[in-house]
Write a protein that holds these residues in place. Sequence first.
Motif, PDB file in Angstrom:
ATOM      1  N   GLU A 300       0.859  -1.184   0.000  1.00 22.82           N
ATOM      2  CA  GLU A 300       0.000   0.000   0.000  1.00 22.82           C
ATOM      3  C   GLU A 300       0.899   1.239   0.000  1.00 22.82           C
ATOM      4  N   SER A 301       1.072   1.829  -1.175  1.00 24.48           N
ATOM      5  CA  SER A 301       2.034   2.921  -1.313  1.00 24.48           C
ATOM      6  C   SER A 301       1.643   4.154  -0.493  1.00 24.48           C
ATOM      7  N   ALA A 302       0.342   4.348  -0.260  1.00 24.89           N
ATOM      8  CA  ALA A 302      -0.103   5.542   0.469  1.00 24.89           C
ATOM      9  C   ALA A 302       0.425   5.562   1.896  1.00 24.89           C
ATOM     10  N   VAL A 303       0.592   4.408   2.471  1.00 20.09           N
ATOM     11  CA  VAL A 303       1.083   4.349   3.856  1.00 20.09           C
ATOM     12  C   VAL A 303       2.476   3.746   3.931  1.00 20.09           C
ATOM     13  N   GLY A 304       2.994   3.269   2.793  1.00 25.02           N
ATOM     14  CA  GLY A 304       4.330   2.700   2.761  1.00 25.02           C
ATOM     15  C   GLY A 304       4.456   1.413   3.553  1.00 25.02           C
ATOM     16  N   LYS A 305       3.402   0.592   3.525  1.00 26.54           N
ATOM     17  CA  LYS A 305       3.406  -0.654   4.291  1.00 26.54           C
ATOM     18  C   LYS A 305       2.914  -1.816   3.426  1.00 26.54           C
ATOM     19  N   TYR A 306       3.315  -3.011   3.860  1.00 29.08           N
ATOM     20  CA  TYR A 306       2.746  -4.221   3.271  1.00 29.08           C
ATOM     21  C   TYR A 306       1.474  -4.545   4.008  1.00 29.08           C
ATOM     22  N   ARG A 307       0.470  -5.009   3.310  1.00 30.41           N
ATOM     23  CA  ARG A 307      -0.851  -5.173   3.913  1.00 30.41           C
ATOM     24  C   ARG A 307      -1.412  -6.555   3.600  1.00 30.41           C
ATOM     25  N   LEU A 308      -2.003  -7.171   4.634  1.00 30.65           N
ATOM     26  CA  LEU A 308      -2.736  -8.430   4.483  1.00 30.65           C
ATOM     27  C   LEU A 308      -4.215  -8.123   4.534  1.00 30.65           C
ATOM     28  N   GLN A 309      -4.955  -8.559   3.539  1.00 29.35           N
ATOM     29  CA  GLN A 309      -6.398  -8.310   3.450  1.00 29.35           C
ATOM     30  C   GLN A 309      -7.145  -9.635   3.445  1.00 29.35           C
ATOM     31  N   ASN A 310      -8.152  -9.744   4.300  1.00 27.00           N
ATOM     32  CA  ASN A 310      -8.966 -10.960   4.372  1.00 27.00           C
ATOM     33  C   ASN A 310     -10.188 -10.802   3.473  1.00 27.00           C
ATOM     34  N   LYS A 311     -10.210 -11.540   2.368  1.00 27.98           N
ATOM     35  CA  LYS A 311     -11.380 -11.550   1.477  1.00 27.98           C
ATOM     36  C   LYS A 311     -11.935 -12.964   1.350  1.00 27.98           C
ATOM     37  N   GLN A 312     -11.733 -13.774   2.418  1.00 24.07           N
ATOM     38  CA  GLN A 312     -12.192 -15.166   2.389  1.00 24.07           C
ATOM     39  C   GLN A 312     -13.686 -15.296   2.666  1.00 24.07           C
ATOM     40  N   GLY A 313     -14.314 -14.237   3.199  1.00 25.95           N
ATOM     41  CA  GLY A 313     -15.745 -14.285   3.461  1.00 25.95           C
ATOM     42  C   GLY A 313     -16.102 -14.556   4.906  1.00 25.95           C
ATOM     43  N   ALA A 314     -15.099 -14.773   5.761  1.00 25.50           N
ATOM     44  CA  ALA A 314     -15.358 -15.035   7.178  1.00 25.50           C
ATOM     45  C   ALA A 314     -14.152 -14.603   7.986  1.00 25.50           C
ATOM     46  N   THR A 315     -14.370 -14.420   9.288  1.00 21.86           N
ATOM     47  CA  THR A 315     -13.283 -14.039  10.175  1.00 21.86           C
ATOM     48  C   THR A 315     -12.293 -15.188  10.333  1.00 21.86           C
ATOM     49  N   GLU A 316     -11.021 -14.885  10.249  1.00 25.25           N
ATOM     50  CA  GLU A 316      -9.958 -15.870  10.517  1.00 25.25           C
ATOM     51  C   GLU A 316      -9.257 -15.429  11.792  1.00 25.25           C
ATOM     52  N   SER A 317      -9.316 -16.267  12.822  1.00 21.25           N
ATOM     53  CA  SER A 317      -8.818 -15.862  14.134  1.00 21.25           C
ATOM     54  C   SER A 317      -7.418 -16.371  14.450  1.00 21.25           C
ATOM     55  N   LEU A 318      -6.848 -17.225  13.600  1.00 20.73           N
ATOM     56  CA  LEU A 318      -5.514 -17.754  13.877  1.00 20.73           C
ATOM     57  C   LEU A 318      -4.588 -17.433  12.715  1.00 20.73           C
ATOM     58  N   ILE A 319      -3.996 -16.246  12.752  1.00 17.19           N
ATOM     59  CA  ILE A 319      -3.053 -15.830  11.725  1.00 17.19           C
ATOM     60  C   ILE A 319      -1.711 -15.585  12.404  1.00 17.19           C
ATOM     61  N   TYR A 320      -0.675 -16.241  11.907  1.00 19.78           N
ATOM     62  CA  TYR A 320       0.673 -16.083  12.454  1.00 19.78           C
ATOM     63  C   TYR A 320       1.550 -15.452  11.384  1.00 19.78           C
ATOM     64  N   ILE A 321       2.312 -14.440  11.760  1.00 21.32           N
ATOM     65  CA  ILE A 321       3.093 -13.699  10.779  1.00 21.32           C
ATOM     66  C   ILE A 321       4.526 -13.548  11.265  1.00 21.32           C
ATOM     67  N   ALA A 322       5.474 -13.777  10.375  1.00 20.67           N
ATOM     68  CA  ALA A 322       6.885 -13.553  10.697  1.00 20.67           C
ATOM     69  C   ALA A 322       7.500 -12.666   9.633  1.00 20.67           C
ATOM     70  N   THR A 323       8.294 -11.686  10.051  1.00 23.15           N
ATOM     71  CA  THR A 323       9.025 -10.831   9.132  1.00 23.15           C
ATOM     72  C   THR A 323      10.494 -11.191   9.215  1.00 23.15           C
ATOM     73  N   LEU A 324      11.065 -11.657   8.103  1.00 25.34           N
ATOM     74  CA  LEU A 324      12.466 -12.067   8.083  1.00 25.34           C
ATOM     75  C   LEU A 324      13.315 -10.978   7.465  1.00 25.34           C
TER      76      LEU A 324
END
Length: 330
Positions: A300-324
Amino acid sequence: MPASRDIGSLGDAISGTANVNFDSGLLFFDSVNNRVGIGNTAPDAKLQITGTANVSGNVIIGGGLTSANLTSSTNTVTIGTSSYFVANGNVGVGTSSPGLTLDVYNATSSIIRALGDSTVQINAARYSTDTSAASLVIRKFRGTVASPSAVASGDTAGSITFQAYGGTNNRAVAQIISSVDTYVSDTNISGSLAFYTNIGSTGTTKRLRIDSSGNIYPTTTPSSAWGLAGFGYSAPISLANDATYDFAAGSGLIIIISAGNTVAGAMLFAAVGSVAIISDPQSEFSSVVNTANKFNVYYESAVGKYRLQNKQGATESLIYIATLAARPAA
């Protein structure tokens, strides 16, 4: 008729007080050492035969057998209740038709074991002028040796187990297991490879699986499966449908969504201003914003960040993220 030879007095021969020599050593009785020689006038055992002996029946040996050259016209040697076969230069143990240099067969259990109090190795070496080397081949059949049949989906194709003695039992501390994922035909068999470790119990647990397409699956929640706590692995994040989660600018993102032990994930490389999906085993991800039925990862260039968007149709409550961290330039 050959001339007769002096073999001592008849009385001495009968009483065994003199050596007896028939036909220049064809048959010799050593009365001093109580030995018999055939073709030998100085036997060093109870019976010593010098030359070739042809026995049409069985030879039964109650003790040990030492031989520099043992020949059987039937290519079979039986020791105790076990038979050993030779055919076309191959040796068979438990099989009368060995097809390789050494064939071992037992209907209930075939185990080859090497023991030692010092160095113990199974060493295979190939000497050649090409690039080929020695190899270890593990095979899986269904059916029997006499009538083999094709494998089925889900069969274990082979395994390597590493064991350590615990004082009472040998315990598996690690394993590598190959499985048949799907069997369609003789020319269409897919397979996978799984790695197991023992965290400190009597058995192993699957830690990592590589499927037939080369995709890598952890088998528990990411923090323990990948061991990435030192790389800034997040706590589980809940993300509602149409919601987004922002990352600080960086490179080398791994995102894994887990529900119980069912794992979907993506391995991504985030360059400045773009995201490339390297591995997506279950086709859950897209690098284009607002792609339906996907988890979209984009810059997302407007904020200068990488963004994860959920478009699966339901809430996902177990998301684990690592930045290497990015690898420095060579």
